[in-house]
Design a protein around this motif. Sequence first.
Motif, PDB file in Angstrom:
ATOM      1  N   ASP A 110       0.830  -1.215   0.000  1.00 27.54           N
ATOM      2  CA  ASP A 110       0.000   0.000   0.000  1.00 27.54           C
ATOM      3  C   ASP A 110       0.861   1.260   0.000  1.00 27.54           C
ATOM      4  OD1 ASP A 110      -2.228  -1.512   0.030  1.00 27.54           O
ATOM      5  OD2 ASP A 110      -2.817  -1.068   2.105  1.00 27.54           O
ATOM      6  N   TRP A 112       4.005   1.491  -1.041  1.00 28.64           N
ATOM      7  CA  TRP A 112       4.676   1.602  -2.344  1.00 28.64           C
ATOM      8  C   TRP A 112       3.734   2.189  -3.400  1.00 28.64           C
ATOM      9  CZ3 TRP A 112       9.235   2.428  -1.703  1.00 28.64           C
ATOM     10  CH2 TRP A 112      10.124   1.609  -1.040  1.00 28.64           C
ATOM     11  N   ALA A 113       2.474   1.768  -3.384  1.00 31.89           N
ATOM     12  CA  ALA A 113       1.516   2.298  -4.362  1.00 31.89           C
ATOM     13  C   ALA A 113       1.361   3.809  -4.198  1.00 31.89           C
ATOM     14  CB  ALA A 113       0.169   1.599  -4.209  1.00 31.89           C
ATOM     15  N   GLU A 114       1.274   4.249  -2.954  1.00 28.60           N
ATOM     16  CA  GLU A 114       1.129   5.677  -2.652  1.00 28.60           C
ATOM     17  C   GLU A 114       2.386   6.456  -3.061  1.00 28.60           C
ATOM     18  OE1 GLU A 114      -1.572   7.093  -1.530  1.00 28.60           O
ATOM     19  OE2 GLU A 114      -0.779   9.076  -1.036  1.00 28.60           O
ATOM     20  N   ARG A 116       4.635   5.604  -5.293  1.00 30.13           N
ATOM     21  CA  ARG A 116       4.753   5.594  -6.766  1.00 30.13           C
ATOM     22  C   ARG A 116       3.877   6.677  -7.386  1.00 30.13           C
ATOM     23  NH1 ARG A 116       7.332   1.241  -9.070  1.00 30.13           N
ATOM     24  NH2 ARG A 116       7.867  -0.382  -7.570  1.00 30.13           N
ATOM     25  N   ARG A 117       2.708   6.903  -6.780  1.00 28.17           N
ATOM     26  CA  ARG A 117       1.790   7.921  -7.288  1.00 28.17           C
ATOM     27  C   ARG A 117       2.355   9.327  -7.029  1.00 28.17           C
ATOM     28  NH1 ARG A 117      -2.442  10.731  -5.592  1.00 28.17           N
ATOM     29  NH2 ARG A 117      -2.357  10.026  -3.434  1.00 28.17           N
ATOM     30  N   ASP A 140       8.949  -5.562  -0.602  1.00 26.52           N
ATOM     31  CA  ASP A 140       7.647  -5.580   0.077  1.00 26.52           C
ATOM     32  C   ASP A 140       7.773  -6.229   1.450  1.00 26.52           C
ATOM     33  OD1 ASP A 140       6.455  -4.422  -2.063  1.00 26.52           O
ATOM     34  OD2 ASP A 140       5.232  -6.155  -2.643  1.00 26.52           O
TER      35      ASP A 140
END
Length: 262
Positions: A110, A112-114, A116-117, A140
């Motif tokens: 979660d 990492w997704a944030e 990356r954005r 991860d």
Amino acid sequence: MKVTLLGTGGSAGLPQIGGVDGRGDWGRVDPAEPRNRRSRPSIVIHANDGRNILVDTGPDLRYQLTNCGIGKIDAVIYTHAHADHVAGLDDVRILNRILGTPMPAYATADVWAELRRRFDYVFKPWNGGFFGRPALETHDIAPGLPFELFGQTILPIDQDHGFTRSLGLRIGDFAYCTDVVRLDETALAALKGVKSWVVDCFTPANDHPTHAGLETVQGWVDQLRPQRTILTHMGPAMDYKMLLATLPPGIEPGYDGMELAP
Ligand SMILES: [Zn+2]
């Protein structure tokens, strides 16, 4: 293993921007006490093999590392993606140049997704050469699944941080639990037997939706009975000397630059 507390303040730091003369709003703390000057929450874990693990890359990162005399970081672990924990990510490019490689970095999927954005340029492939921007080697991690780093076993602990989740970190007898308002049974079980504990305590009262207050921390300490509990993420009502004089034995306020040998 040794630990340095880089920053022990809340998301706005202390003093906050403002104040009658523009030189900072100190809230209810004494500006004359140097240990009330607090940067954003972060620690460095000095592993037994001499390598340094940075927890979070907050906006005060450059100032914190140079103040504490830490000139090299070998890995980064993220607790969560709030700005006061990630907004110094660009300074990792300097740490890349010192290390000579992409920075090994550990976070939940979660987070990492944030990241990356919000920092898309950081995640473009590194093609060698000069580090004009940060480069990360991403790993991860997940709550409840221990991982090895430089000879240390690190257990990520799932924490309730109000509107989001965060990770606490347990390493042997030491644990770091910033940005937490509630700990469930699983988290408390993971912290059982901790001897040296750095924990979020933003206010003297229990009046914050995302951060623990003193009453909550005292309840956790009654259950866990660490030898030493050190408060971090302290807000503008947490005066250092007032806390030293009034906290029960075994609980103490942290300060920027504090070193622990748990
Ligand atoms: Zn947070």
